[in-house]
Design an enzyme around this catalytic site. Structure first.
Site, short mmCIF file in Angstrom:
data_model
loop_
_atom_site.label_atom_id
_atom_site.label_comp_id
_atom_site.label_asym_id
_atom_site.label_seq_id
_atom_site.Cartn_x
_atom_site.Cartn_y
_atom_site.Cartn_z
CD GLN A 1 -2.95 -0.65 -0.28
OE1 GLN A 1 -3.06 0.49 -0.73
NE2 GLN A 1 -3.51 -1.69 -0.88
CB SER A 2 4.27 1.94 -1.22
OG SER A 2 5.02 3.09 -1.58
#
Ligand SMILES: *Cc1c(COP(=O)(O)O)cnc(C)c1O
Length: 329
Positions: free
Chosen positions: A75-76
């Site tokens: 989920q960067s």
């Protein structure tokens, strides 16, 4: 102070808005709180990495690179903004994501896919540790890759938050407003390094307080050391007469909760409170935690009613969706 010129491209809509959270402050009974909307930079849903990428992509282009390589957690927000930035300038982008393909196709990973990133899944490496191998493989195939470190946090990327201080100062001046503290989520350290050096460059009279949201892994350098190194690299890059010392950095590290990306009461109640009082959405991993920490520090008297706070909203809202179950608990 004159700032030397560095290669830079345009990726976002600046200045981002700076507004006051009047209803929230009234509800809390003070202090006054302002918010800097770096979630609104506009790059594929925005965030703080946009400012760093203006300088990083600028350098990649000035070195004639045709691709960029970076990495992070699935989920960067950094990875998602990097793919978008690469696309704007016609560069290819490879990501190393620390997870499994099957893990999720929601939130930022969904956006990475739509943006057309080439994704290397690697569950062993959540913090972009294997980038050079990917870059070497690309080079063997005749490409010229530019490696962007975890979070875009080196002296080049941190330049984005030096100029952010100039932008903030101008906005405060036009509001006729002083602030006592700038508060934000600190994780790979580039934002804090840039703000800390920006404070010196622009003579801003406010304490820069990073809320640590991610514990270092065993054997890894603690965040404060990474920030110190990055800030002093930056000071040299800007040809400042002096660097900074550890005592010039302010941190709060009592808010690591259940670990990176684990949503607890602190995060979800902060997200709901700001949403209900001001119609502003925080994210579950970074800004929800940092905002919750700020509210707790007000309760504990670390920030008093006489202070005037500026919270930097660093983005991350796409991650609200994959965390829906934790947020609705
Ligand atoms: C990356 C990120 C941060 C942390 O910034 P660093 O420069 O890595 O310390 C904070 N908030 C959000 C939403 C981020 O994506």
């Amino acid at each position: 102070m004159r700032i030397p010129k560095f290669p830079k491209v345009n990726l976002g809509f600046f200045p981002t808005p700076l507004t006051e959270l009047k209803r929230l402050s009234a509800y809390l009974g003070g202090p006054r709180i302002f918010i800097k909307r770096d979630d609104q930079t506009g790059l594929a849903t925005g965030g703080n990495k946009t400012r760093k990428l203006e300088y990083l992509i600028g350098e990649a282009i000035s070195l004639d690179c045709d691709s960029v390589v970076t990495g992070g957690a699935p989920q960067s927000n950094h990875c998602r903004q990097t793919v978008a930035a690469a696309n704007v300038y016609g560069l290819n982008c490879c990501l190393q994501l620390g997870g499994h393909y099957t893990e999720t196709l929601e939130g930022n990973v969904l956006l990475d896919n739509l943006l057309g990133a080439c994704i290397h899944w690697d569950p062993q490496h959540r913090r972009a540790e294997g980038l050079q191998t990917i870059a070497n493989n690309l080079a063997k195939r005749g490409s010229k890759p530019y490696v962007i470190p975890y979070g875009g946090s080196n002296a080049v990327g941190a330049l984005g938050y030096v100029s952010a201080v100039g932008e903030i100062q101008k906005q405060l001046k036009s509001l006729g407003q002083n602030i006592s503290h700038i508060i934000f989520a600190s994780s790979s350290g580039g934002t804090q390094a840039g703000l800390t050096i920006g404070k010196i460059v622009y003579g801003l009279d406010a304490e820069i307080v990073g809320i640590e949201i991610d514990k270092s892994s065993p054997g890894e350098k603690p965040l404060r050391e990474k920030i110190l190194t990055c800030a002093n690299d930056l000071a040299r890059k800007l040809k400042l007469k002096r660097g900074i010392e550890m005592s010039n950095l302010s941190f709060e590290n009592g808010y690591l909760g259940g670990g990176y990306g684990v949503v607890g009461d602190l995060e979800s109640s902060a997200i709901r409170l700001l949403a209900e009082k001001e119609g502003i959405l925080l994210d579950p991993v970074y800004t929800g935690r940092a905002f919750g920490a700020m509210l707790d520090l007000i309760k504990r008297g670390r920030f008093t009613k006489n202070d005037t706070l500026l919270f930097i909203h660093t983005g991350g809202t796409p991650a609200l969706f994959p965390y829906s179950k934790d947020l609705l608990k």
